[in-house]
Write an enzyme that holds these catalytic residues in place. Structure first.
Site, PDB file in Angstrom:
ATOM      1  N   LYS A 176      -9.505  10.695  52.916  1.00  0.00           N
ATOM      2  CA  LYS A 176      -9.616  11.776  52.228  1.00  0.00           C
ATOM      3  C   LYS A 176     -11.614  12.105  52.744  1.00  0.00           C
ATOM      4  O   LYS A 176     -12.111  12.623  52.353  1.00  0.00           O
ATOM      5  CB  LYS A 176      -9.403  11.759  50.574  1.00  0.00           C
ATOM      6  CG  LYS A 176      -9.117  13.126  50.010  1.00  0.00           C
ATOM      7  CD  LYS A 176      -9.648  14.348  49.444  1.00  0.00           C
ATOM      8  CE  LYS A 176     -11.614  14.160  48.936  1.00  0.00           C
ATOM      9  NZ  LYS A 176     -12.008  15.601  49.301  1.00  0.00           N
ATOM     10  N   GLU A 251     -22.162   4.617  48.820  1.00  0.00           N
ATOM     11  CA  GLU A 251     -23.113   5.260  49.857  1.00  0.00           C
ATOM     12  C   GLU A 251     -23.766   6.100  49.004  1.00  0.00           C
ATOM     13  O   GLU A 251     -22.730   7.324  48.958  1.00  0.00           O
ATOM     14  CB  GLU A 251     -22.567   4.938  50.977  1.00  0.00           C
ATOM     15  CG  GLU A 251     -23.758   4.892  51.966  1.00  0.00           C
ATOM     16  CD  GLU A 251     -24.503   6.389  52.738  1.00  0.00           C
ATOM     17  OE1 GLU A 251     -24.992   6.652  51.462  1.00  0.00           O
ATOM     18  OE2 GLU A 251     -23.831   7.081  53.564  1.00  0.00           O
ATOM     19  N   CYS A 285     -28.767  11.465  52.988  1.00  0.00           N
ATOM     20  CA  CYS A 285     -29.592  11.195  52.042  1.00  0.00           C
ATOM     21  C   CYS A 285     -30.597  10.361  52.470  1.00  0.00           C
ATOM     22  O   CYS A 285     -30.791   9.907  51.317  1.00  0.00           O
ATOM     23  CB  CYS A 285     -27.613  10.276  52.082  1.00  0.00           C
ATOM     24  SG  CYS A 285     -27.502   9.073  53.359  1.00  0.00           S
ATOM     25  N   GLU A 386     -32.314  15.301  44.057  1.00  0.00           N
ATOM     26  CA  GLU A 386     -32.283  15.021  45.569  1.00  0.00           C
ATOM     27  C   GLU A 386     -31.780  16.492  46.082  1.00  0.00           C
ATOM     28  O   GLU A 386     -30.893  17.125  45.415  1.00  0.00           O
ATOM     29  CB  GLU A 386     -30.672  14.209  46.376  1.00  0.00           C
ATOM     30  CG  GLU A 386     -30.104  14.138  47.820  1.00  0.00           C
ATOM     31  CD  GLU A 386     -29.292  12.970  47.766  1.00  0.00           C
ATOM     32  OE1 GLU A 386     -28.709  13.614  47.298  1.00  0.00           O
ATOM     33  OE2 GLU A 386     -29.391  12.662  48.374  1.00  0.00           O
TER      34      GLU A 386
HETATM   35  O1  TXE Z   1     -20.600  15.758  46.888  1.00  0.00           O
HETATM   36  P1  TXE Z   1     -19.162  15.080  46.245  1.00  0.00           P
HETATM   37  P2  TXE Z   1     -20.609  17.345  46.443  1.00  0.00           P
HETATM   38  C1  TXE Z   1     -24.979  14.472  47.553  1.00  0.00           C
HETATM   39  C2  TXE Z   1     -25.946  15.992  47.953  1.00  0.00           C
HETATM   40  C3  TXE Z   1     -25.329  17.181  47.633  1.00  0.00           C
HETATM   41  C4  TXE Z   1     -24.584  16.990  46.147  1.00  0.00           C
HETATM   42  C5  TXE Z   1     -22.944  17.120  46.064  1.00  0.00           C
HETATM   43  O2  TXE Z   1     -27.285  15.357  46.718  1.00  0.00           O
HETATM   44  O3  TXE Z   1     -26.241  18.260  47.119  1.00  0.00           O
HETATM   45  O4  TXE Z   1     -24.542  15.333  46.496  1.00  0.00           O
HETATM   46  O5  TXE Z   1     -22.149  17.602  47.481  1.00  0.00           O
HETATM   47  C6  TXE Z   1     -15.136  14.263  46.921  1.00  0.00           C
HETATM   48  N1  TXE Z   1     -12.921  11.639  42.956  1.00  0.00           N
HETATM   49  N2  TXE Z   1     -24.548  14.062  48.533  1.00  0.00           N
HETATM   50  O6  TXE Z   1     -20.590  18.312  45.769  1.00  0.00           O
HETATM   51  O7  TXE Z   1     -19.180  15.840  45.891  1.00  0.00           O
HETATM   52  C7  TXE Z   1     -15.491  15.103  47.722  1.00  0.00           C
HETATM   53  O8  TXE Z   1     -14.153  16.052  48.040  1.00  0.00           O
HETATM   54  C8  TXE Z   1     -12.559  11.144  44.194  1.00  0.00           C
HETATM   55  C9  TXE Z   1     -24.999  12.744  49.126  1.00  0.00           C
HETATM   56  O9  TXE Z   1     -20.072  17.649  48.261  1.00  0.00           O
HETATM   57  O10 TXE Z   1     -20.342  13.655  46.137  1.00  0.00           O
HETATM   58  C10 TXE Z   1     -16.225  15.031  49.145  1.00  0.00           C
HETATM   59  O11 TXE Z   1     -14.996  14.217  49.927  1.00  0.00           O
HETATM   60  N3  TXE Z   1     -13.123  11.796  44.919  1.00  0.00           N
HETATM   61  C11 TXE Z   1     -24.581  12.398  50.006  1.00  0.00           C
HETATM   62  C12 TXE Z   1     -16.847  13.688  48.610  1.00  0.00           C
HETATM   63  O12 TXE Z   1     -15.837  13.327  47.384  1.00  0.00           O
HETATM   64  C13 TXE Z   1     -13.971  13.274  44.530  1.00  0.00           C
HETATM   65  C14 TXE Z   1     -22.792  13.634  50.936  1.00  0.00           C
HETATM   66  C15 TXE Z   1     -18.006  13.892  48.429  1.00  0.00           C
HETATM   67  O13 TXE Z   1     -18.357  15.224  47.985  1.00  0.00           O
HETATM   68  C16 TXE Z   1     -14.511  13.540  43.369  1.00  0.00           C
HETATM   69  C17 TXE Z   1     -22.791  14.692  50.187  1.00  0.00           C
HETATM   70  C18 TXE Z   1     -13.440  12.683  42.165  1.00  0.00           C
HETATM   71  N4  TXE Z   1     -13.521  13.201  41.411  1.00  0.00           N
HETATM   72  C19 TXE Z   1     -23.197  15.182  49.040  1.00  0.00           C
HETATM   73  N5  TXE Z   1     -14.579  14.776  43.721  1.00  0.00           N
HETATM   74  C20 TXE Z   1     -24.770  11.437  51.163  1.00  0.00           C
HETATM   75  N6  TXE Z   1     -24.607   9.697  50.218  1.00  0.00           N
HETATM   76  O14 TXE Z   1     -25.081  11.197  52.268  1.00  0.00           O
HETATM   77  C21 TXE Z   1     -15.143  14.505  44.622  1.00  0.00           C
HETATM   78  N7  TXE Z   1     -14.924  13.821  45.602  1.00  0.00           N
END
Ligand code: TXE
Length: 495
Positions: A176, A251, A285, A386
């Site tokens: 996904k 991660e 990250c 972050e």
């Molecule tokens: O991330 P999400 P977001 C951090 C970074 C950023 C913040 C928000 O600080 O500003 O997160 O980003 C899926 N069950 N990082 O909101 O929501 C979602 O569809 C299962 C750090 O975009 O964590 C996407 O595919 N899945 C990071 C994935 O999770 C769910 C990189 C990541 O989205 C879900 C990105 C749920 N309940 C953001 N809700 C890094 N480690 O590099 C969302 N998703």
């Protein structure tokens, strides 16, 4: 502009859906692509396909590792032919400059090439000192069907830190991707079919985290969730997975510090700090978002850093000379700007930037200028949270111990950097830093053989390296009772 139309990729083909989500460019607002908004039927179909492909041992999970390695090798060859196309999709959907998107695709392929080689020899042990009548085997088997949930900042790298390793181990997958950046994931899944990776081994269902991500996490036929994203969602996934004792690989976020000692190669450190805080618009990250600089060199270091930062070129994704692109969406840009405001409100000194950029044709995009704050203290929000934008928080230190304490004063533990010509100091500091990666006299440079992952709230498990493969295996112990020991030949004594 050609709008890319996508469906889900299930069991080796496109599976039609009624509902779609649109992705508009974060750099100029034009429509780029439409992705399937998957429902429960689509998610179930993808999981069933992955389950079948796993459970029929003759398809993928129990064929010789060499066969998997060869199929992955053919996939690598096809990916290489598509580098430019994949890079363009990545650049457009994320909003990042094309040359960095290209480097990202190349690095992803390097990971796949390495993982393919690992499929040749998955390690195991033989225990032979448990008595003559016994033999023990410790084998590693593929974990099963893996649900992979990936983010938008590096759609392909975050995927390739998981996918080829899981495939090499013999797992099958349902992916996904982020609903904002699903294009490249669907493209590489299609190419896998052309490479002869069997149908059902790789499936992609697109849509939102709240629907598709939740369904994947809660499904009993998924053996493990491998996730990259925010710490908040990682915690949610771990909680739900715990109800089924499902494995998770997480991660998550980071708040890396770069420690610059007075005896560092200052020029190299300036390059590393600059790259570390602006690369990928700071949406990374392991972004070097905190700079800890030794007081005796801090003034001149910051002066040079500000000067170099002024040369950073913001541009459209297709601008070959751009260093920094647009942030992922408007709400995220507003969040980054509100973090900047908190820095000002809480008393940090703004040395550079701090604003949205709309000049030179960027008015329709979500651009934020490289921003540097000095006089940042550990209580400030910009030191702790972050930000995920091109914002650097600078704090001075006067001793090695203070530098280590400041770097470790965070809930995160993904990466840190150390800059010094004194090897003893470099090793002592890197040993005491509580993070999964430490960069010494460089930043963000690594090799596919090195595991990647977090201490503390930055995650669970490791990606890349041999550890990255082992995450996708279960350990099995087999105790074998051997037949009776043959009778000794009658002992004859010659007269
Ligand atoms: O991330 P999400 P977001 C951090 C970074 C950023 C913040 C928000 O600080 O500003 O997160 O980003 C899926 N069950 N990082 O909101 O929501 C979602 O569809 C299962 C750090 O975009 O964590 C996407 O595919 N899945 C990071 C994935 O999770 C769910 C990189 C990541 O989205 C879900 C990105 C749920 N309940 C953001 N809700 C890094 N480690 O590099 C969302 N998703």
């Amino acid at each position: 502009m050609n709008v890319r139309e996508y469906e889900n990729w299930i069991d080796g083909g496109w599976a039609k859906t009624d509902r779609k989500v649109e992705r508009k460019s974060p750099a100029h607002g034009e429509l780029l692509a439409r992705f399937a908004q998957s429902d429960e039927n689509a998610v179930n179909a993808a999981i069933e396909a992955a389950r079948r492909a796993f459970d029929d041992r003759s398809i993928w999970s129990a064929i010789p590792g060499a066969e998997r390695a060869k199929a992955l090798g053919r996939w690598v060859d096809l990916l290489i032919r598509e580098i430019d196309r994949l890079a363009l999709i990545e650049a457009e959907e994320v909003g990042k400059p094309i040359r960095f998107a290209k480097a990202e695709v190349e690095w992803s392929i390097e990971l796949a090439r390495y993982a393919a080689a690992l499929a040749w020899q998955i390690p195991g042990d033989l225990v032979s000192n448990i008595g003559d009548a016994n033999l023990g085997l410790v084998t590693r088997e593929p974990r099963g069907v893996i649900g992979m949930i990936t983010p938008w900042n590096f759609p392909l790298v975050t995927l390739f830190q998981k996918l080829p390793f899981a495939l090499a181990a013999g797992c099958t997958v349902v992916i996904k991707p982020s609903e904002l950046t699903s294009g490249s994931t669907l493209e590489v899944a299609r190419l896998a079919k052309d490479a002869g990776i069997p149908d059902g081994v790789i499936n992609v269902v697109t849509g939102s985290g709240r629907t598709v991500g939740e369904m994947l996490t809660g499904h009993r036929k998924v053996d493990m969730i491998s996730f990259t994203g925010s710490t908040a969602v990682g915690i949610r996934i771990a909680q739900r997975a715990a109800e089924q004792v499902k494995r998770v690989g997480l991660e998550l976020g980071g708040k890396a510090a770069n420690i610059v000692f007075a005896d560092a190669d200052i020029d190299a450190a300036l390059d590393g700090i600059l790259l570390g805080y602006v690369l990928n618009q700071g949406e990374e990250c392991v972004q070097g978002t905190r700079l800890l600089v030794e007081d005796s060199v801090a003034d001149s270091f910051l002066e040079k850093l500000v000067e170099r930062s002024k040369n950073i070129r913001l541009g459209l994704p297709t601008d070959e000379k751009a260093d920094v692109g647009a942030l992922i969406h408007e709400k995220h840009m507003e969040q980054v700007l509100s973090y900047i405001q908190s820095g000002i409100d809480e008393g940090a000194t703004l040395l550079l930037g701090g604003n949205r950029v709309t000049e030179n044709g960027l008015g329709k995009g979500f651009y934020v200028a490289p921003t540097i704050f000095s006089d940042v203290t550990p209580e400030m929000t910009i030191f702790r949270e972050e930000i995920f934008g091109p914002v650097l928080a600078v704090t001075r230190f006067t001793s090695v111990d203070q530098a280590i304490a400041l770097a470790n004063d965070t809930n995160y533990g993904l990466g840190n950097g150390v800059w010094t010509k004194d090897i003893d100091k470099a090793i002592r500091v890197s040993r005491e830093l509580r993070s999964g990666t430490v960069y010494v006299n460089t930043f963000l440079e690594t090799a596919v053989q090195l595991p990647f992952g977090g201490f503390k709230e930055s995650g669970i498990g490791r990606e890349n390296g041999l550890d990255g493969l082992l995450e996708f295996t279960e350990v099995k112990s087999t105790f074998i009772k051997l037949g009776q020991r043959p009778h000794a030949l009658p002992h004859t004594v010659a007269n």
